[in-house]
Design a protein around this motif. Sequence first.
Motif, PDB file in Angstrom:
ATOM      1  N   THR A   1       0.837  -1.196   0.000  1.00  0.00           N
ATOM      2  CA  THR A   1       0.000   0.000   0.000  1.00  0.00           C
ATOM      3  C   THR A   1       0.870   1.243   0.000  1.00  0.00           C
ATOM      4  O   THR A   1       1.732   1.417   0.858  1.00  0.00           O
ATOM      5  N   HIS A   2       0.613   2.075  -0.977  1.00  0.00           N
ATOM      6  CA  HIS A   2       1.315   3.357  -1.103  1.00  0.00           C
ATOM      7  C   HIS A   2       0.376   4.465  -0.669  1.00  0.00           C
ATOM      8  O   HIS A   2      -0.801   4.452  -1.037  1.00  0.00           O
ATOM      9  N   LEU A   3       0.897   5.401   0.117  1.00  0.00           N
ATOM     10  CA  LEU A   3       0.101   6.573   0.471  1.00  0.00           C
ATOM     11  C   LEU A   3       0.469   7.689  -0.499  1.00  0.00           C
ATOM     12  O   LEU A   3       1.528   8.305  -0.392  1.00  0.00           O
ATOM     13  N   HIS A   4      -0.429   7.901  -1.457  1.00  0.00           N
ATOM     14  CA  HIS A   4      -0.155   8.802  -2.575  1.00  0.00           C
ATOM     15  C   HIS A   4      -0.174  10.257  -2.110  1.00  0.00           C
ATOM     16  O   HIS A   4      -1.159  10.723  -1.557  1.00  0.00           O
ATOM     17  N   GLY A   5       0.939  10.939  -2.395  1.00  0.00           N
ATOM     18  CA  GLY A   5       1.041  12.351  -2.024  1.00  0.00           C
ATOM     19  C   GLY A   5       1.745  12.568  -0.703  1.00  0.00           C
ATOM     20  O   GLY A   5       1.979  13.708  -0.296  1.00  0.00           O
TER      21      GLY A   5
ATOM     22  N   LEU B   1      -4.930  13.027   0.782  1.00  0.00           N
ATOM     23  CA  LEU B   1      -4.083  12.014   0.174  1.00  0.00           C
ATOM     24  C   LEU B   1      -4.983  10.820  -0.112  1.00  0.00           C
ATOM     25  O   LEU B   1      -6.140  10.796   0.297  1.00  0.00           O
ATOM     26  N   TRP B   2      -4.445   9.859  -0.792  1.00  0.00           N
ATOM     27  CA  TRP B   2      -5.208   8.611  -0.919  1.00  0.00           C
ATOM     28  C   TRP B   2      -4.230   7.449  -0.913  1.00  0.00           C
ATOM     29  O   TRP B   2      -3.084   7.589  -1.342  1.00  0.00           O
ATOM     30  N   TYR B   3      -4.704   6.349  -0.346  1.00  0.00           N
ATOM     31  CA  TYR B   3      -3.857   5.159  -0.330  1.00  0.00           C
ATOM     32  C   TYR B   3      -4.369   4.186  -1.372  1.00  0.00           C
ATOM     33  O   TYR B   3      -5.566   4.104  -1.629  1.00  0.00           O
ATOM     34  N   HIS B   4      -3.440   3.511  -2.000  1.00  0.00           N
ATOM     35  CA  HIS B   4      -3.842   2.527  -3.013  1.00  0.00           C
ATOM     36  C   HIS B   4      -2.742   1.508  -3.189  1.00  0.00           C
ATOM     37  O   HIS B   4      -1.600   1.722  -2.794  1.00  0.00           O
ATOM     38  N   ASP B   5      -3.079   0.406  -3.807  1.00  0.00           N
ATOM     39  CA  ASP B   5      -2.098  -0.645  -4.034  1.00  0.00           C
ATOM     40  C   ASP B   5      -1.057  -0.189  -5.069  1.00  0.00           C
ATOM     41  O   ASP B   5      -1.337   0.634  -5.938  1.00  0.00           O
ATOM     42  N   HIS B   6       0.148  -0.766  -4.958  1.00  0.00           N
ATOM     43  CA  HIS B   6       1.247  -0.356  -5.843  1.00  0.00           C
ATOM     44  C   HIS B   6       2.152  -1.531  -6.223  1.00  0.00           C
ATOM     45  O   HIS B   6       3.333  -1.339  -6.557  1.00  0.00           O
ATOM     46  N   ALA B   7       1.652  -2.773  -6.173  1.00  0.00           N
ATOM     47  CA  ALA B   7       2.511  -3.938  -6.425  1.00  0.00           C
ATOM     48  C   ALA B   7       2.967  -3.993  -7.886  1.00  0.00           C
ATOM     49  O   ALA B   7       2.167  -3.839  -8.802  1.00  0.00           O
TER      50      ALA B   7
ATOM     51  N   ILE C   1       1.980  12.581 -14.823  1.00  0.00           N
ATOM     52  CA  ILE C   1       3.250  12.170 -14.210  1.00  0.00           C
ATOM     53  C   ILE C   1       3.244  12.484 -12.718  1.00  0.00           C
ATOM     54  O   ILE C   1       2.895  13.594 -12.309  1.00  0.00           O
ATOM     55  N   HIS C   2       3.634  11.495 -11.949  1.00  0.00           N
ATOM     56  CA  HIS C   2       3.578  11.567 -10.483  1.00  0.00           C
ATOM     57  C   HIS C   2       4.950  11.300  -9.872  1.00  0.00           C
ATOM     58  O   HIS C   2       5.631  10.367 -10.281  1.00  0.00           O
ATOM     59  N   LEU C   3       5.327  12.129  -8.924  1.00  0.00           N
ATOM     60  CA  LEU C   3       6.534  11.876  -8.127  1.00  0.00           C
ATOM     61  C   LEU C   3       6.119  11.485  -6.716  1.00  0.00           C
ATOM     62  O   LEU C   3       5.283  12.169  -6.114  1.00  0.00           O
ATOM     63  N   HIS C   4       6.698  10.425  -6.218  1.00  0.00           N
ATOM     64  CA  HIS C   4       6.500  10.101  -4.811  1.00  0.00           C
ATOM     65  C   HIS C   4       7.287  11.090  -3.949  1.00  0.00           C
ATOM     66  O   HIS C   4       8.155  11.788  -4.447  1.00  0.00           O
ATOM     67  N   LEU C   5       6.985  11.107  -2.685  1.00  0.00           N
ATOM     68  CA  LEU C   5       7.692  11.871  -1.646  1.00  0.00           C
ATOM     69  C   LEU C   5       7.410  13.367  -1.624  1.00  0.00           C
ATOM     70  O   LEU C   5       7.170  13.926  -0.572  1.00  0.00           O
TER      71      LEU C   5
ATOM     72  N   TRP D   1       9.019   7.424  -9.526  1.00  0.00           N
ATOM     73  CA  TRP D   1       8.225   8.441 -10.208  1.00  0.00           C
ATOM     74  C   TRP D   1       7.702   7.782 -11.466  1.00  0.00           C
ATOM     75  O   TRP D   1       8.358   6.904 -12.026  1.00  0.00           O
ATOM     76  N   HIS D   2       6.486   8.123 -11.861  1.00  0.00           N
ATOM     77  CA  HIS D   2       5.855   7.330 -12.912  1.00  0.00           C
ATOM     78  C   HIS D   2       4.634   8.026 -13.507  1.00  0.00           C
ATOM     79  O   HIS D   2       4.132   9.005 -12.959  1.00  0.00           O
ATOM     80  N   CYS D   3       4.172   7.436 -14.607  1.00  0.00           N
ATOM     81  CA  CYS D   3       2.894   7.854 -15.176  1.00  0.00           C
ATOM     82  C   CYS D   3       1.804   7.211 -14.342  1.00  0.00           C
ATOM     83  O   CYS D   3       1.887   6.038 -13.975  1.00  0.00           O
ATOM     84  N   HIS D   4       0.747   7.967 -14.021  1.00  0.00           N
ATOM     85  CA  HIS D   4      -0.314   7.419 -13.178  1.00  0.00           C
ATOM     86  C   HIS D   4      -1.462   6.801 -13.962  1.00  0.00           C
ATOM     87  O   HIS D   4      -2.486   6.444 -13.386  1.00  0.00           O
ATOM     88  N   ILE D   5      -1.318   6.674 -15.271  1.00  0.00           N
ATOM     89  CA  ILE D   5      -2.206   5.748 -15.981  1.00  0.00           C
ATOM     90  C   ILE D   5      -1.706   4.376 -15.547  1.00  0.00           C
ATOM     91  O   ILE D   5      -0.566   4.003 -15.831  1.00  0.00           O
TER      92      ILE D   5
HETATM   93 CU1  C2O Z   1      -0.652   6.992  -6.717  1.00  0.00          CU
HETATM   94 CU2  C2O Z   1       3.122   5.736  -7.270  1.00  0.00          CU
HETATM   95  O1  C2O Z   1       1.181   6.300  -6.989  1.00  0.00           O
END
Ligand code: C2O
Length: 589
Positions: free
Chosen positions: A125-129, A171-177, A470-474, A554-558
């Motif tokens: 589980t990743h906590l997005h944002g 924020l939102w949490y979601h799976d990230h496997a 495009i999304h950056l973690h942290l 960091w990644h595309c969120h599609i």
């Molecule tokens: Cu919403 Cu790397 O994720």
Amino acid sequence: LAEASNGALGNVPTQVADVNQTSPELEKWVDEVPRPSVLKPDGRKKGKSYYEVDMRQVEQQLHRDLPPTTVWGYEGQYPGPTIETKRGEDVYVKWKNNLPEEHLLPVDETLHGTGPDVPDVRTVTHLHGANVEPESDGGPEAWFTQNFEEVGPTFEKKTYWYANEQPSTSLWYHDHALGITRLNVYAGLAGFYFIRGKHERALDLPKGEYEIPLVFQDRTFNDDGSLFYPSGPEEDEGEPNPDPSVVPEFFGDTSVVNGKAWPRLTVEPRKYRFRMLAGGNSRFFNLKLFQYDEETQTIGDPGPTMTQIGSDGGFLEKPVEISDRLLLGPAFRADIIIDFSKYEGQSLLLHNNAPSPFSGVAGEDPDDVQPLPEIMLFDVQEKNKRCKRDRSRIPKRLARVPEINPDKAVEERELPLVEGVDEYDRLKLLLGTREHPNGLNWDAPITEDPKVGTTEIWDLINTTVDTHPIHLHLVQFQVLGRRPFDVDQYNADRESGSVGPISDYYTGELEPPAANNRGWKDTIDADPGYVTQVIAHFGKFKGLFKDFTGEYPWHCHILEHEDHEMMRPYEVLPREDGNNLFPDPLVAK
Ligand code: C2O
Ligand code: CU
Ligand code: CU
């Protein structure tokens, strides 16, 4: 690779349209929008709130007339329960996997991170944002199976620590496997996580029953109520049968809001605060309210406008009146006030004209494929004795959003978003660098390595024909704007191996971001034909955030793109003196 990129313009992704699957006909606007429950802490750990969150497979009624759907839910709920936290109070969450042995949806074992030796049912589980330590970020390879029996290569701890040292936000949490994020999230693994500061409480915004989280998603159902998701390429004599027409995107044909298909929300004629989240796999939303005649099913004049008060990472400085449409790319959040007071007794349709990101600039081509024009209905009641007086207001000034100064940037990174092909000749999407302009796989060594406490500008050079969120973690970053550039020339040079500095390809001035993108963002739509520039400070900034070092994605969120390698690790390097960490107090003891 070069050839695939070359043919990109003749090879506009066709969506996974030819799967020929449509949901059963469902009557619209029959179920009320449910409100996700609020999670109660399971106790205290070192004086902090401690939660245990169990992932389970359950049956859930997603529409009055649809047989119950098997979903995966945090605490057995889809969407998961909301975690409410206070700014400045860190919390602990133990995410637990109690899912069955077999995956609910077809796993494509040719994608990276999957395969016969990797368990199909794995979660993280990743906590997005979140501004979070790397061990608690929930990265793609920190997955685990039931009871933590097997764990991924970067798994470090069972109980995650969230610092909550960032501005009040959704924020939102979601799976990230790795390799199955699209399936795990589609199965239902997502929920809200709010951080609230003292400052927010003083703002007099609509609250309690007048503050409602809304997660917009799209799903396709089989007749028996089960979730439909297209399967990957089929085996051909033991080998995956590569089908280049299978393009990694998925669009469902049914709007699902907070886990109900085509729902309605009964509201009083007053102001409401909606915490909106675009939570579909690939879908963009471009939203506007219209008056709606339910009997004749006709759309009338525009309804109330939306006032945006917050973006991904916190409040905007000032409220922004959305004059036309609200664009929400995958994973975007918008904190929205709608005043229904002038619409007593009326129905309002939340209308979407962003069918897909594959229309050049997202949302600009109404003839695009895979539309989902109707999202939900608002049913404004007549004023009655039970309606409480509306004492909420929209303040003129919401928060201070300190600007990250571009003059302080120590690095400007040129990061092309490119199309490539995988070993089976199927399209895949990659992120590259100036030195590797044709893209790098997830497994390639780290190329982005900002030092903690420094500021960098990242140029997202979109060489493809699609919009990529495009999304950056942290970090929460800020958007500097976007600049048109000569894609054809850039691609030609890229393929011949002689790409020059990106400034050589600019064809126009920097366009500033829209007013509602001038706050904290963690995901941004990078449109084709543009270099989208974001600026990030990797560490504590003017009393906000914390210093963390380590690896983050960091990644595309599609989600389909993410699973097809449009994702890279980056590393925040420590300061030379090494004294940069705010360690998890539990571990430090
Ligand atoms: Cu919403 Cu790397 O994720
Ligand atoms: Cu994230
Ligand atoms: Cu993408």
